[in-house]
Design a protein around this motif. Sequence first.
Motif, short mmCIF file in Angstrom:
data_model
loop_
_atom_site.label_atom_id
_atom_site.label_comp_id
_atom_site.label_asym_id
_atom_site.label_seq_id
_atom_site.Cartn_x
_atom_site.Cartn_y
_atom_site.Cartn_z
N ILE A 91 0.93 -1.11 -0.03
CA ILE A 91 0.05 0.03 0.11
C ILE A 91 0.84 1.45 -0.07
O ILE A 91 0.81 2.05 -0.67
CB ILE A 91 -1.03 0.06 1.20
CG1 ILE A 91 -1.89 -1.26 1.27
CG2 ILE A 91 -1.73 1.33 1.14
CD1 ILE A 91 -2.64 -1.40 -0.04
N ALA A 92 1.67 1.22 0.79
CA ALA A 92 2.78 2.57 0.94
C ALA A 92 3.60 2.96 -0.27
O ALA A 92 3.74 3.79 -0.69
CB ALA A 92 3.78 2.49 2.22
N ALA A 93 4.07 1.66 -0.74
CA ALA A 93 4.89 1.59 -2.11
C ALA A 93 4.14 2.32 -3.30
O ALA A 93 4.63 3.54 -4.04
CB ALA A 93 5.57 0.79 -2.42
N PRO A 94 2.95 1.88 -3.61
CA PRO A 94 2.18 2.56 -4.65
C PRO A 94 1.81 4.20 -4.35
O PRO A 94 1.74 4.97 -5.16
CB PRO A 94 0.86 1.52 -4.77
CG PRO A 94 1.01 0.67 -4.05
CD PRO A 94 2.40 0.69 -3.27
N VAL A 95 1.61 4.28 -3.11
CA VAL A 95 1.25 5.61 -2.56
C VAL A 95 2.42 6.62 -3.04
O VAL A 95 2.19 7.70 -3.67
CB VAL A 95 0.47 5.81 -1.10
CG1 VAL A 95 0.72 7.21 -0.83
CG2 VAL A 95 -0.64 5.08 -1.13
N LEU A 96 3.45 6.20 -2.35
CA LEU A 96 4.68 6.82 -2.84
C LEU A 96 4.96 6.98 -4.36
O LEU A 96 5.54 7.94 -5.11
CB LEU A 96 5.79 6.34 -2.12
CG LEU A 96 5.80 6.63 -0.67
CD1 LEU A 96 6.85 5.55 0.16
CD2 LEU A 96 6.20 7.93 -0.21
N GLY A 97 4.65 5.94 -5.15
CA GLY A 97 4.78 6.20 -6.55
C GLY A 97 4.00 6.93 -7.06
O GLY A 97 4.35 7.82 -7.98
N MET A 98 2.73 7.20 -6.67
CA MET A 98 1.76 8.17 -7.13
C MET A 98 2.13 9.48 -6.86
O MET A 98 1.89 10.43 -7.66
CB MET A 98 0.15 7.76 -6.55
CG MET A 98 -0.28 6.68 -7.43
SD MET A 98 -0.33 6.69 -9.16
CE MET A 98 -1.41 8.02 -9.46
N ILE A 99 2.57 9.56 -5.75
CA ILE A 99 3.19 11.07 -5.17
C ILE A 99 4.42 11.36 -6.20
O ILE A 99 4.57 12.53 -6.76
CB ILE A 99 3.90 10.84 -4.02
CG1 ILE A 99 2.77 10.92 -2.79
CG2 ILE A 99 4.87 12.42 -3.70
CD1 ILE A 99 3.15 10.70 -1.59
N TRP A 100 5.26 10.54 -6.84
CA TRP A 100 6.44 10.59 -7.82
C TRP A 100 5.88 11.12 -8.98
O TRP A 100 6.10 11.86 -9.65
CB TRP A 100 7.28 9.49 -7.92
CG TRP A 100 8.52 9.45 -8.73
CD1 TRP A 100 9.60 10.05 -8.61
CD2 TRP A 100 8.33 9.21 -10.22
NE1 TRP A 100 10.19 9.89 -9.72
CE2 TRP A 100 9.67 9.59 -10.63
CE3 TRP A 100 7.53 8.78 -10.96
CZ2 TRP A 100 10.08 9.18 -12.00
CZ3 TRP A 100 7.93 8.49 -12.30
CH2 TRP A 100 9.23 8.78 -12.78
N ILE A 101 4.85 10.37 -9.40
CA ILE A 101 4.00 10.41 -10.70
C ILE A 101 3.52 11.94 -10.75
O ILE A 101 3.67 12.71 -11.74
CB ILE A 101 2.92 9.47 -11.02
CG1 ILE A 101 3.70 8.01 -11.39
CG2 ILE A 101 2.19 9.97 -12.28
CD1 ILE A 101 2.89 7.02 -11.63
N ALA A 102 2.59 12.33 -9.71
CA ALA A 102 1.97 13.42 -9.71
C ALA A 102 3.18 14.48 -9.79
O ALA A 102 3.04 15.46 -10.41
CB ALA A 102 1.21 13.73 -8.36
N GLY A 103 4.38 14.45 -8.92
CA GLY A 103 5.11 15.45 -8.90
C GLY A 103 5.90 15.72 -10.18
O GLY A 103 6.25 16.71 -10.82
#
Length: 147
Positions: A91-103
């Motif tokens: 769960i945490a990894a894809p949330v962080l991945g989406m933060i990277w994508i949005a950034g």
Amino acid sequence: MVTFTITPEYGYTLAVSIASSVLLTVLGHRVGAYRKIANVPLPSAYADAAEAKVDKKKHLFNCYQRVHQNTLEGYSSFLSTLLIAGLRYPIAAPVLGMIWIAGRIFYSIGYTSGEPNKRIMGAWGHIGDVGLLGLTGKMAWDLVMSA
């Protein structure tokens, strides 16, 4: 011996990896489209700096190209840490991945405005990078300590 079980939640990690591939594809297509508008022939990676100073289209092409190139420069570490961290932290990894994508999206919008300093509006996306690196590092530490 350490074993990993791939849970159904790992699908979120895989979905984010697909979304990141779509992002790279979109950025690449934007470069190709703007290459035609700016009349920058292949195989030139960038428009000549002197020409870009006087031709706004060539300057913008260089901005589009730089966004894509910069994203590619960090993509392998992003993707590897996403896929590894997602094994233990699905769960945490894809949330962080989406933060990277949005950034990266905000970085792209800022940079391709023609004012490269506006790329800073996407700098918060590095929270994703650093977080994924931290989760992967934690996994490495745990594995070494369990040996």
